[in-house]
Design a protein around this motif. Sequence first.
Motif, short mmCIF file in Angstrom:
data_model
loop_
_atom_site.label_atom_id
_atom_site.label_comp_id
_atom_site.label_asym_id
_atom_site.label_seq_id
_atom_site.Cartn_x
_atom_site.Cartn_y
_atom_site.Cartn_z
N PHE A 152 72.52 -29.11 -22.77
CA PHE A 152 72.90 -28.25 -23.90
C PHE A 152 74.28 -28.65 -24.43
O PHE A 152 74.49 -28.67 -25.64
CB PHE A 152 72.87 -26.77 -23.51
N ASN A 158 68.03 -25.36 -38.12
CA ASN A 158 69.17 -26.24 -38.30
C ASN A 158 68.72 -27.41 -39.17
O ASN A 158 67.67 -27.34 -39.79
CB ASN A 158 69.76 -26.67 -36.95
N ARG A 190 73.84 -31.68 -26.51
CA ARG A 190 73.16 -31.35 -27.76
C ARG A 190 74.10 -30.66 -28.74
O ARG A 190 74.13 -30.98 -29.93
CB ARG A 190 71.93 -30.47 -27.46
N TRP A 191 74.89 -29.67 -28.27
CA TRP A 191 75.79 -28.96 -29.18
C TRP A 191 76.90 -29.89 -29.67
O TRP A 191 77.33 -29.79 -30.83
CB TRP A 191 76.37 -27.71 -28.52
N THR A 192 77.36 -30.80 -28.83
CA THR A 192 78.38 -31.78 -29.24
C THR A 192 77.83 -32.70 -30.33
O THR A 192 78.49 -32.95 -31.35
CB THR A 192 78.87 -32.60 -28.04
N ASP A 252 74.08 -28.27 -37.14
CA ASP A 252 74.06 -26.83 -36.94
C ASP A 252 75.02 -26.08 -37.87
O ASP A 252 75.36 -24.93 -37.60
CB ASP A 252 74.41 -26.50 -35.48
N GLY A 287 75.30 -32.04 -32.29
CA GLY A 287 75.07 -31.20 -33.46
C GLY A 287 76.33 -30.98 -34.26
O GLY A 287 76.31 -31.01 -35.50
N GLU A 288 77.43 -30.78 -33.57
CA GLU A 288 78.71 -30.60 -34.28
C GLU A 288 79.15 -31.91 -34.95
O GLU A 288 79.56 -31.92 -36.11
CB GLU A 288 79.77 -30.13 -33.29
#
Length: 194
Positions: free
Chosen positions: A63, A127, A66-68, A76, A70-71
């Motif tokens: 996760f 997203n 993934r969030w890194t 996102d 996405g940023e």
Amino acid sequence: MLRLSKAAHIDKPWRIHAIASDFRVEDVWALPTPGGPDDFPRLVRQFADSNPVDTSRVVRALFAIRWTLGEAFGWDRPDSGVGTRVRTLRDRLPADLLAAPPGPDLRMIPFKSVYLIDDEWVSEYANRTVHALLHIGWVPDEVSGGYRGQLAILVKPNGVFGAAYLAAIAPVRRLIVYPSMIRMLGREWRSDDR
């Protein structure tokens, strides 16, 4: 934990079929949540309050990656979500579902509730890669004679990139993320029984 065929979702008379016919069923899982006919609200509360990110170090790392990403790539951003890039599924609801309380939003991941009825709960997220629906149903369990939860993920990829992204992460979701999340859900369900 048991991954089911897509027919396990498609063949049930869920209300979501008429509302989201342009979404495809990506995954279907049996949930280790044995219960009686009236235990669905308990499953909804537990699922909404759970934190799938903390199921294991591996899932937490996945996760975080993934969030890194996405940023870094803008996947996102606020203008890519529900109500901006895509319309909320609530805009498609018939009057009876729209009048009912929508149910809880998920606390730890950004899915927003669309509707909640006696045996069906739907949440959505969007997203730059996908518009995704999380469908939780309460189904008769032919093995135990009782009931259990069933999880289905429905998706509408955003173009070729979205389809490629979903295909690329499918093994990680199916082999690591969902099994870990479902094991945690089962442990929490059993501990609540005590």
